[in-house]
Design a protein around this motif. Structure first.
Motif, PDB file in Angstrom:
ATOM      1  N   GLN A 206       0.861  -1.168   0.000  1.00 22.95           N
ATOM      2  CA  GLN A 206       0.000   0.000   0.000  1.00 22.95           C
ATOM      3  C   GLN A 206       0.904   1.226   0.000  1.00 22.95           C
ATOM      4  O   GLN A 206       1.806   1.349   0.823  1.00 22.95           O
ATOM      5  CB  GLN A 206      -0.875  -0.004   1.244  1.00 22.95           C
ATOM      6  N   SER A 207       0.677   2.130  -0.951  1.00 22.80           N
ATOM      7  CA  SER A 207       1.559   3.289  -1.047  1.00 22.80           C
ATOM      8  C   SER A 207       1.075   4.431  -0.164  1.00 22.80           C
ATOM      9  O   SER A 207      -0.079   4.489   0.246  1.00 22.80           O
ATOM     10  CB  SER A 207       1.666   3.763  -2.497  1.00 22.80           C
ATOM     11  N   GLN A 208       1.986   5.356   0.095  1.00 20.45           N
ATOM     12  CA  GLN A 208       1.611   6.616   0.702  1.00 20.45           C
ATOM     13  C   GLN A 208       0.755   7.395  -0.296  1.00 20.45           C
ATOM     14  O   GLN A 208       0.616   7.004  -1.457  1.00 20.45           O
ATOM     15  CB  GLN A 208       2.874   7.413   1.062  1.00 20.45           C
ATOM     16  N   LEU A 209       0.196   8.516   0.140  1.00 22.75           N
ATOM     17  CA  LEU A 209      -0.613   9.359  -0.731  1.00 22.75           C
ATOM     18  C   LEU A 209       0.168   9.708  -2.001  1.00 22.75           C
ATOM     19  O   LEU A 209       1.286  10.209  -1.934  1.00 22.75           O
ATOM     20  CB  LEU A 209      -0.998  10.625   0.031  1.00 22.75           C
ATOM     21  N   ILE A 210      -0.439   9.428  -3.166  1.00 23.56           N
ATOM     22  CA  ILE A 210       0.222   9.674  -4.442  1.00 23.56           C
ATOM     23  C   ILE A 210      -0.355  10.923  -5.102  1.00 23.56           C
ATOM     24  O   ILE A 210      -1.570  11.068  -5.255  1.00 23.56           O
ATOM     25  CB  ILE A 210       0.048   8.473  -5.398  1.00 23.56           C
ATOM     26  N   THR A 211       0.537  11.824  -5.500  1.00 20.60           N
ATOM     27  CA  THR A 211       0.131  12.960  -6.333  1.00 20.60           C
ATOM     28  C   THR A 211       0.973  13.027  -7.607  1.00 20.60           C
ATOM     29  O   THR A 211       0.554  13.623  -8.591  1.00 20.60           O
ATOM     30  CB  THR A 211       0.272  14.291  -5.566  1.00 20.60           C
ATOM     31  N   ASP A 212       2.153  12.404  -7.596  1.00 18.31           N
ATOM     32  CA  ASP A 212       3.034  12.386  -8.762  1.00 18.31           C
ATOM     33  C   ASP A 212       2.917  11.022  -9.439  1.00 18.31           C
ATOM     34  O   ASP A 212       3.618  10.067  -9.078  1.00 18.31           O
ATOM     35  CB  ASP A 212       4.474  12.656  -8.325  1.00 18.31           C
ATOM     36  N   PHE A 213       2.026  10.931 -10.430  1.00 15.98           N
ATOM     37  CA  PHE A 213       1.763   9.639 -11.057  1.00 15.98           C
ATOM     38  C   PHE A 213       2.852   9.260 -12.065  1.00 15.98           C
ATOM     39  O   PHE A 213       3.005   8.083 -12.392  1.00 15.98           O
ATOM     40  CB  PHE A 213       0.372   9.628 -11.680  1.00 15.98           C
ATOM     41  N   GLU A 214       3.614  10.226 -12.537  1.00 17.87           N
ATOM     42  CA  GLU A 214       4.772   9.894 -13.368  1.00 17.87           C
ATOM     43  C   GLU A 214       5.816   9.170 -12.523  1.00 17.87           C
ATOM     44  O   GLU A 214       6.447   8.214 -12.978  1.00 17.87           O
ATOM     45  CB  GLU A 214       5.360  11.166 -13.983  1.00 17.87           C
ATOM     46  N   ARG A 215       5.981   9.631 -11.313  1.00 24.09           N
ATOM     47  CA  ARG A 215       6.911   8.978 -10.383  1.00 24.09           C
ATOM     48  C   ARG A 215       6.415   7.568 -10.043  1.00 24.09           C
ATOM     49  O   ARG A 215       7.211   6.626  -9.970  1.00 24.09           O
ATOM     50  CB  ARG A 215       7.023   9.819  -9.116  1.00 24.09           C
ATOM     51  N   ASP A 217       4.596   5.659 -11.967  1.00 23.34           N
ATOM     52  CA  ASP A 217       4.819   4.841 -13.160  1.00 23.34           C
ATOM     53  C   ASP A 217       6.282   4.416 -13.252  1.00 23.34           C
ATOM     54  O   ASP A 217       6.588   3.261 -13.579  1.00 23.34           O
ATOM     55  CB  ASP A 217       4.410   5.626 -14.403  1.00 23.34           C
ATOM     56  N   LYS A 218       7.189   5.322 -12.951  1.00 21.46           N
ATOM     57  CA  LYS A 218       8.619   4.993 -12.960  1.00 21.46           C
ATOM     58  C   LYS A 218       8.922   3.905 -11.933  1.00 21.46           C
ATOM     59  O   LYS A 218       9.671   2.955 -12.202  1.00 21.46           O
ATOM     60  CB  LYS A 218       9.439   6.250 -12.669  1.00 21.46           C
ATOM     61  N   PHE A 219       8.327   4.045 -10.740  1.00 20.50           N
ATOM     62  CA  PHE A 219       8.508   3.032  -9.702  1.00 20.50           C
ATOM     63  C   PHE A 219       7.996   1.670 -10.169  1.00 20.50           C
ATOM     64  O   PHE A 219       8.660   0.639  -9.985  1.00 20.50           O
ATOM     65  CB  PHE A 219       7.776   3.457  -8.423  1.00 20.50           C
ATOM     66  N   MET A 220       6.825   1.660 -10.794  1.00 19.17           N
ATOM     67  CA  MET A 220       6.257   0.398 -11.269  1.00 19.17           C
ATOM     68  C   MET A 220       7.142  -0.239 -12.327  1.00 19.17           C
ATOM     69  O   MET A 220       7.336  -1.457 -12.339  1.00 19.17           O
ATOM     70  CB  MET A 220       4.848   0.632 -11.824  1.00 19.17           C
ATOM     71  N   GLN A 221       7.673   0.570 -13.224  1.00 19.20           N
ATOM     72  CA  GLN A 221       8.473   0.043 -14.323  1.00 19.20           C
ATOM     73  C   GLN A 221       9.859  -0.421 -13.865  1.00 19.20           C
ATOM     74  O   GLN A 221      10.353  -1.465 -14.313  1.00 19.20           O
ATOM     75  CB  GLN A 221       8.630   1.109 -15.416  1.00 19.20           C
ATOM     76  N   GLN A 222      10.487   0.333 -12.979  1.00 19.37           N
ATOM     77  CA  GLN A 222      11.894   0.081 -12.660  1.00 19.37           C
ATOM     78  C   GLN A 222      12.115  -0.743 -11.390  1.00 19.37           C
ATOM     79  O   GLN A 222      13.162  -1.373 -11.241  1.00 19.37           O
ATOM     80  CB  GLN A 222      12.634   1.416 -12.529  1.00 19.37           C
ATOM     81  N   ILE A 223      11.134  -0.730 -10.468  1.00 18.37           N
ATOM     82  CA  ILE A 223      11.331  -1.435  -9.195  1.00 18.37           C
ATOM     83  C   ILE A 223      10.273  -2.508  -8.974  1.00 18.37           C
ATOM     84  O   ILE A 223      10.609  -3.685  -8.815  1.00 18.37           O
ATOM     85  CB  ILE A 223      11.328  -0.433  -8.017  1.00 18.37           C
ATOM     86  N   ALA A 224       9.001  -2.133  -9.000  1.00 22.06           N
ATOM     87  CA  ALA A 224       7.940  -3.087  -8.675  1.00 22.06           C
ATOM     88  C   ALA A 224       7.834  -4.208  -9.701  1.00 22.06           C
ATOM     89  O   ALA A 224       7.369  -5.304  -9.376  1.00 22.06           O
ATOM     90  CB  ALA A 224       6.605  -2.363  -8.544  1.00 22.06           C
ATOM     91  N   SER A 225       8.258  -3.952 -10.937  1.00 24.60           N
ATOM     92  CA  SER A 225       8.162  -4.970 -11.984  1.00 24.60           C
ATOM     93  C   SER A 225       9.055  -6.172 -11.710  1.00 24.60           C
ATOM     94  O   SER A 225       8.898  -7.218 -12.345  1.00 24.60           O
ATOM     95  CB  SER A 225       8.536  -4.356 -13.338  1.00 24.60           C
TER      96      SER A 225
END
Length: 317
Positions: A206-215, A217-225
């Motif tokens: 569960q993430s903290q409050l998200i306001t930067d969705f580009e960030r 997306d980068k997290f999903m692509q480079q780390i969570a994937s």
């Protein structure tokens, strides 16, 4: 004969206390878009208002996430509140457990009690610092932090206590989650923390409050994937520009951007604008990650409207 009758009575009691709450786990297995909502226990023993706010979420979310004295502000035990929600409303609970207030003895006691009362999901947290809350002079514990708490839960699941000694009869069966902050300024630190939590047994994030969705997306692509564990983006119902400024000032790690604050300040109805913003953010998150965690503090009854505007529905099973 007496022992057999006692066993039957015990089994009947367990059936009454512990209905099967595994919908959240099943939704993860079926790769559904996950929807959870945050619920705050009361600062008192009257739980009726909490149930009233939560009742409208039944059938709309996979689980409700029950906080553990969030922002270090004292509230009812999350274990007790989770049990009340499951028993009275039939909504599956994810019980938060913070290391701030308990040593390893207390953590194990609460976990065993939660398991006995039918709580199947735990969100393992380190906990907000006490100086942020309503008792700044309270003594912090932090015997463990979130990674070690995840490791402890895996031990309990395998039938062992913190010392590696066998538990009588059987272990627990928790589905464990952890927090993550994709907007963290330290990218290498974020990756290391994520990997440590995966290795410690986290099944969802569960993430903290998200306001930067580009960030995000980068997290999903480079780390969570690198893993198959679902990420739920934190979506917050911001009720006004004043509310946004309060969050920026008092909630650690939150930075709501000026364009959202300005949008709320210009709106004829700031609350309706906040609902619209949350719905838009859910639609964006749906294209990026595996779910959302919706936070609408003291306004949980508005979450159905947010989900309706976002066009989100959970699959019926």
């Amino acid at each position: 004969m007496v022992e057999q009758n006692e066993l039957v009575e015990q089994n009947t009691l367990v059936e009454q206390i512990e209905p099967s709450f595994n919908r959240f786990r099943q939704a993860i297995a079926h790769k559904e878009f996950l929807i959870t909502a945050e619920v705050s226990p009361p600062k008192g023993c009257d739980f009726a208002p909490m149930l009233h706010q939560t009742r409208s979420l039944k059938g709309l979310v996979h689980a409700v996430n029950v906080t553990d004295s969030s922002r270090a502000v004292m509230s009812m035990s999350p274990v007790a509140a989770s049990v009340l929600i499951q028993q009275h409303l039939g909504i599956e609970a994810i019980c938060q457990l913070a290391c701030r207030d308990r040593n390893r003895i207390g953590l194990q006691g609460d976990l065993l009690g939660a398991a006995a009362l039918g709580i199947n999901n735990i969100l393992a947290l380190t906990g907000d610092p006490v100086k942020a809350g309503d008792a700044p002079d309270a003594r912090s514990v932090f015997d463990y932090e979130s990674v070690r708490l995840l490791q402890l839960i895996q031990k309990l699941n395998s039938g062992l206590d913190a010392n590696g000694k066998s538990l009588p009869h059987q272990g627990t069966n928790f589905w464990t989650g952890a927090a993550i902050d994709p907007q963290s300024p330290s990218w290498s630190g974020l990756q290391k923390r994520f990997e440590r939590k995966i290795n410690a047994g986290a099944q969802f994030f569960q993430s903290q409050l998200i306001t930067d969705f580009e960030r995000l997306d980068k997290f999903m692509q480079q780390i969570a994937s690198q893993s198959d564990k679902p990420i739920l983006a934190g979506i917050f119902l911001i009720k006004s520009a004043k509310n946004a400024l309060f969050l920026n000032k008092y909630v650690p790690g939150v930075q709501i951007p000026d364009h959202i604050i300005d949008r709320l300040a210009r709106a004829k109805s700031p609350l309706q604008e906040g609902i619209a913003i949350a719905a838009e953010q859910i639609q964006t998150a749906r294209q990026i990650c595996q779910g959302v965690h919706i936070m609408a503090i003291k306004a949980e009854h508005l979450i159905p409207e947010i989900l309706e505007k976002a066009g989100i529905h959970i699959a019926k099973r």
